[in-house]
Design a protein around this motif. Sequence first.
Motif, PDB file in Angstrom:
ATOM      1  N   TYR A  21       0.833  -1.207   0.000  1.00 36.49           N
ATOM      2  CA  TYR A  21       0.000   0.000   0.000  1.00 36.49           C
ATOM      3  C   TYR A  21       0.867   1.255   0.000  1.00 36.49           C
ATOM      4  O   TYR A  21       0.608   2.193  -0.770  1.00 36.49           O
ATOM      5  N   GLU A  22       1.866   1.303   0.860  1.00 38.49           N
ATOM      6  CA  GLU A  22       2.734   2.483   0.939  1.00 38.49           C
ATOM      7  C   GLU A  22       3.335   2.813  -0.419  1.00 38.49           C
ATOM      8  O   GLU A  22       3.481   3.980  -0.775  1.00 38.49           O
ATOM      9  N   ALA A  23       3.687   1.793  -1.179  1.00 40.42           N
ATOM     10  CA  ALA A  23       4.280   2.017  -2.499  1.00 40.42           C
ATOM     11  C   ALA A  23       3.256   2.563  -3.490  1.00 40.42           C
ATOM     12  O   ALA A  23       3.487   3.584  -4.133  1.00 40.42           O
ATOM     13  N   VAL A  24       2.112   1.898  -3.608  1.00 49.72           N
ATOM     14  CA  VAL A  24       1.150   2.299  -4.647  1.00 49.72           C
ATOM     15  C   VAL A  24       0.362   3.544  -4.273  1.00 49.72           C
ATOM     16  O   VAL A  24      -0.158   4.226  -5.156  1.00 49.72           O
ATOM     17  N   ALA A  25       0.280   3.871  -2.991  1.00 46.26           N
ATOM     18  CA  ALA A  25      -0.484   5.045  -2.563  1.00 46.26           C
ATOM     19  C   ALA A  25       0.356   6.318  -2.567  1.00 46.26           C
ATOM     20  O   ALA A  25      -0.114   7.361  -2.140  1.00 46.26           O
ATOM     21  N   ASP A  26       1.564   6.238  -3.076  1.00 42.53           N
ATOM     22  CA  ASP A  26       2.392   7.435  -3.249  1.00 42.53           C
ATOM     23  C   ASP A  26       2.467   7.714  -4.744  1.00 42.53           C
ATOM     24  O   ASP A  26       3.294   7.117  -5.449  1.00 42.53           O
ATOM     25  N   PRO A  27       1.586   8.577  -5.261  1.00 43.66           N
ATOM     26  CA  PRO A  27       1.549   8.807  -6.710  1.00 43.66           C
ATOM     27  C   PRO A  27       2.899   9.219  -7.301  1.00 43.66           C
ATOM     28  O   PRO A  27       3.185   8.920  -8.458  1.00 43.66           O
ATOM     29  N   ARG A  28       3.745   9.863  -6.493  1.00 48.52           N
ATOM     30  CA  ARG A  28       5.056  10.291  -6.995  1.00 48.52           C
ATOM     31  C   ARG A  28       5.917   9.124  -7.442  1.00 48.52           C
ATOM     32  O   ARG A  28       6.811   9.288  -8.259  1.00 48.52           O
ATOM     33  N   ARG A  29       5.656   7.930  -6.915  1.00 51.57           N
ATOM     34  CA  ARG A  29       6.487   6.764  -7.254  1.00 51.57           C
ATOM     35  C   ARG A  29       6.080   6.106  -8.570  1.00 51.57           C
ATOM     36  O   ARG A  29       6.814   5.267  -9.080  1.00 51.57           O
ATOM     37  N   MET A  30       4.921   6.472  -9.103  1.00 44.31           N
ATOM     38  CA  MET A  30       4.418   5.783 -10.294  1.00 44.31           C
ATOM     39  C   MET A  30       5.394   5.855 -11.466  1.00 44.31           C
ATOM     40  O   MET A  30       5.490   4.922 -12.261  1.00 44.31           O
ATOM     41  N   GLY A  31       6.138   6.931 -11.574  1.00 50.34           N
ATOM     42  CA  GLY A  31       7.120   7.054 -12.649  1.00 50.34           C
ATOM     43  C   GLY A  31       8.214   6.002 -12.603  1.00 50.34           C
ATOM     44  O   GLY A  31       8.876   5.737 -13.605  1.00 50.34           O
ATOM     45  N   GLU A  32       8.419   5.383 -11.424  1.00 56.40           N
ATOM     46  CA  GLU A  32       9.417   4.323 -11.300  1.00 56.40           C
ATOM     47  C   GLU A  32       9.002   3.059 -12.041  1.00 56.40           C
ATOM     48  O   GLU A  32       9.852   2.264 -12.437  1.00 56.40           O
ATOM     49  N   TRP A  33       7.684   2.850 -12.183  1.00 56.97           N
ATOM     50  CA  TRP A  33       7.196   1.568 -12.692  1.00 56.97           C
ATOM     51  C   TRP A  33       6.402   1.662 -13.980  1.00 56.97           C
ATOM     52  O   TRP A  33       6.411   0.752 -14.788  1.00 56.97           O
ATOM     53  N   SER A  34       5.661   2.710 -14.149  1.00 62.60           N
ATOM     54  CA  SER A  34       4.738   2.824 -15.279  1.00 62.60           C
ATOM     55  C   SER A  34       5.473   3.090 -16.587  1.00 62.60           C
ATOM     56  O   SER A  34       6.377   3.926 -16.640  1.00 62.60           O
ATOM     57  N   PRO A  35       5.054   2.440 -17.673  1.00 65.24           N
ATOM     58  CA  PRO A  35       5.650   2.744 -18.973  1.00 65.24           C
ATOM     59  C   PRO A  35       5.089   4.046 -19.570  1.00 65.24           C
ATOM     60  O   PRO A  35       5.609   4.532 -20.572  1.00 65.24           O
ATOM     61  N   GLU A  36       4.056   4.611 -18.962  1.00 68.52           N
ATOM     62  CA  GLU A  36       3.393   5.788 -19.508  1.00 68.52           C
ATOM     63  C   GLU A  36       3.621   7.032 -18.638  1.00 68.52           C
ATOM     64  O   GLU A  36       3.892   8.102 -19.154  1.00 68.52           O
ATOM     65  N   VAL A  37       3.512   6.896 -17.327  1.00 71.14           N
ATOM     66  CA  VAL A  37       3.684   8.031 -16.411  1.00 71.14           C
ATOM     67  C   VAL A  37       5.178   8.264 -16.217  1.00 71.14           C
ATOM     68  O   VAL A  37       5.917   7.345 -15.917  1.00 71.14           O
ATOM     69  N   PHE A  38       5.611   9.528 -16.377  1.00 71.65           N
ATOM     70  CA  PHE A  38       7.028   9.782 -16.135  1.00 71.65           C
ATOM     71  C   PHE A  38       7.282  10.704 -14.958  1.00 71.65           C
ATOM     72  O   PHE A  38       8.372  10.720 -14.409  1.00 71.65           O
ATOM     73  N   VAL A  39       6.282  11.477 -14.532  1.00 69.62           N
ATOM     74  CA  VAL A  39       6.428  12.282 -13.330  1.00 69.62           C
ATOM     75  C   VAL A  39       5.027  12.643 -12.823  1.00 69.62           C
ATOM     76  O   VAL A  39       4.086  12.719 -13.602  1.00 69.62           O
ATOM     77  N   VAL A  40       4.928  12.839 -11.512  1.00 70.58           N
ATOM     78  CA  VAL A  40       3.657  13.215 -10.899  1.00 70.58           C
ATOM     79  C   VAL A  40       3.904  14.394  -9.971  1.00 70.58           C
ATOM     80  O   VAL A  40       4.856  14.395  -9.182  1.00 70.58           O
TER      81      VAL A  40
END
Length: 160
Positions: A21-40
Amino acid sequence: MQRQWTVEESVVIDAQPERVYEAVADPRRMGEWSPEVFVVWVRGRRVVPGLTFVGFNRIGPRMWFTNCRVTEAVPGKAFAFRVTSFGIPVAVWGYRIDEAGDGSTRLTEHWEDLRRDSRGAGFVSLLGKVFTGVPADGRADVNRQGMRTTLAGIKTALER
């Protein structure tokens, strides 16, 4: 081909639900994993329903942003947010977190296309194609592949 309005993918991660939860509930981290999101860019500090953020995305040379509002934030259980474009509902994205036994967690990423239910849906679908290069009837397939990549990245990061 019939248009898909929802997609979900799951992975089992060797980590406790609270840590997932801690990982996925921090939108800023999505750029680490997503092929589409690069920054939040997050407007606030506490991840609670109502928190807003802007996701900056790209596919190849195409870039765009999305406005997002957290709709669910239940530690160890679920995180979700609603995406709008020009004030028009576009989608709901989220994660369900379930204990899978032996200290592991099943993480399910889900997406629902809201463009069928809102005024301006055709306009937002057209904008989506212009900005992303993905036609509305192909978005589900692109999202499914992106989810697989994202979930694999989260799994790798949390199992290190």
